[in-house]
Design a protein around this motif. Structure first.
Motif, PDB file in Angstrom:
ATOM      1  N   LEU A 159     -11.302 -17.231 -12.203  1.00  0.00           N
ATOM      2  CA  LEU A 159     -12.445 -17.980 -12.716  1.00  0.00           C
ATOM      3  C   LEU A 159     -12.823 -17.517 -14.127  1.00  0.00           C
ATOM      4  O   LEU A 159     -13.088 -18.344 -15.002  1.00  0.00           O
ATOM      5  N   ARG A 162     -10.317 -18.988 -16.569  1.00  0.00           N
ATOM      6  CA  ARG A 162     -10.561 -20.416 -16.825  1.00  0.00           C
ATOM      7  C   ARG A 162     -11.813 -20.624 -17.673  1.00  0.00           C
ATOM      8  O   ARG A 162     -11.844 -21.471 -18.557  1.00  0.00           O
ATOM      9  N   ALA A 163     -12.865 -19.841 -17.407  1.00  0.00           N
ATOM     10  CA  ALA A 163     -14.107 -19.961 -18.175  1.00  0.00           C
ATOM     11  C   ALA A 163     -13.902 -19.550 -19.626  1.00  0.00           C
ATOM     12  O   ALA A 163     -14.510 -20.119 -20.534  1.00  0.00           O
ATOM     13  N   PRO A 192     -14.390 -23.302 -21.125  1.00  0.00           N
ATOM     14  CA  PRO A 192     -15.717 -23.105 -20.536  1.00  0.00           C
ATOM     15  C   PRO A 192     -16.470 -24.391 -20.214  1.00  0.00           C
ATOM     16  O   PRO A 192     -17.234 -24.425 -19.251  1.00  0.00           O
ATOM     17  N   ASP A 193     -16.257 -25.434 -20.989  1.00  0.00           N
ATOM     18  CA  ASP A 193     -17.002 -26.675 -20.794  1.00  0.00           C
ATOM     19  C   ASP A 193     -16.283 -27.703 -19.927  1.00  0.00           C
ATOM     20  O   ASP A 193     -16.809 -28.790 -19.697  1.00  0.00           O
ATOM     21  N   ALA A 212     -15.367 -27.971 -13.441  1.00  0.00           N
ATOM     22  CA  ALA A 212     -14.644 -27.264 -12.389  1.00  0.00           C
ATOM     23  C   ALA A 212     -14.802 -27.974 -11.056  1.00  0.00           C
ATOM     24  O   ALA A 212     -13.850 -28.080 -10.281  1.00  0.00           O
ATOM     25  N   THR A 260     -19.423 -26.733 -14.718  1.00  0.00           N
ATOM     26  CA  THR A 260     -18.316 -26.362 -15.599  1.00  0.00           C
ATOM     27  C   THR A 260     -17.798 -24.996 -15.161  1.00  0.00           C
ATOM     28  O   THR A 260     -18.436 -24.297 -14.363  1.00  0.00           O
ATOM     29  N   TYR A 261     -16.666 -24.592 -15.714  1.00  0.00           N
ATOM     30  CA  TYR A 261     -16.140 -23.270 -15.397  1.00  0.00           C
ATOM     31  C   TYR A 261     -17.099 -22.180 -15.835  1.00  0.00           C
ATOM     32  O   TYR A 261     -17.280 -21.177 -15.135  1.00  0.00           O
ATOM     33  N   ALA A 262     -17.756 -22.345 -16.984  1.00  0.00           N
ATOM     34  CA  ALA A 262     -18.724 -21.344 -17.449  1.00  0.00           C
ATOM     35  C   ALA A 262     -19.914 -21.265 -16.500  1.00  0.00           C
ATOM     36  O   ALA A 262     -20.385 -20.158 -16.175  1.00  0.00           O
ATOM     37  N   GLU A 263     -20.411 -22.400 -16.051  1.00  0.00           N
ATOM     38  CA  GLU A 263     -21.540 -22.411 -15.114  1.00  0.00           C
ATOM     39  C   GLU A 263     -21.151 -21.798 -13.775  1.00  0.00           C
ATOM     40  O   GLU A 263     -21.923 -21.027 -13.186  1.00  0.00           O
ATOM     41  N   LEU A 300     -18.792 -19.564 -13.216  1.00  0.00           N
ATOM     42  CA  LEU A 300     -18.644 -18.120 -13.397  1.00  0.00           C
ATOM     43  C   LEU A 300     -20.010 -17.445 -13.413  1.00  0.00           C
ATOM     44  O   LEU A 300     -20.206 -16.409 -12.779  1.00  0.00           O
ATOM     45  N   SER A 301     -20.967 -18.036 -14.108  1.00  0.00           N
ATOM     46  CA  SER A 301     -22.316 -17.474 -14.162  1.00  0.00           C
ATOM     47  C   SER A 301     -22.936 -17.400 -12.769  1.00  0.00           C
ATOM     48  O   SER A 301     -23.525 -16.381 -12.385  1.00  0.00           O
TER      49      SER A 301
END
Length: 68
Positions: free
Chosen positions: A13, A16-17, A21-22, A25, A40-43, A45-46
């Motif tokens: 993850l 990918r982030a 990141p945008d 996912a 999204t991948y960033a969200e 992961l967070s």
């Protein structure tokens, strides 16, 4: 192409982030299919890191937990 040597799902993850990141996912559809939400991948992961942090505060390493 960059190779990924992942030891955990979180490693995948994070990779990918970092790369996209945008990019979406996951997409969640309502039961009637008329509305949707996404992460999204960033969200994602967070959120995964946040859940992991909370679990570390309440459970010992190696303890079993149930995520629902």
């Amino acid at each position: 192409m960059t190779e990924l040597a992942a030891e955990s799902l979180l490693d995948v993850l994070a990779f990918r982030a970092a790369k996209t990141p945008d990019r979406r996912a996951y997409r969640f559809l309502s039961d009637d299919g008329k509305s949707e939400d996404s992460l999204t991948y960033a969200e994602l992961l967070s959120r995964a890191r946040s859940i992991g942090s909370t679990l570390r505060q309440h459970a010992e390493p190696g303890a079993r937990v149930l995520l629902v």
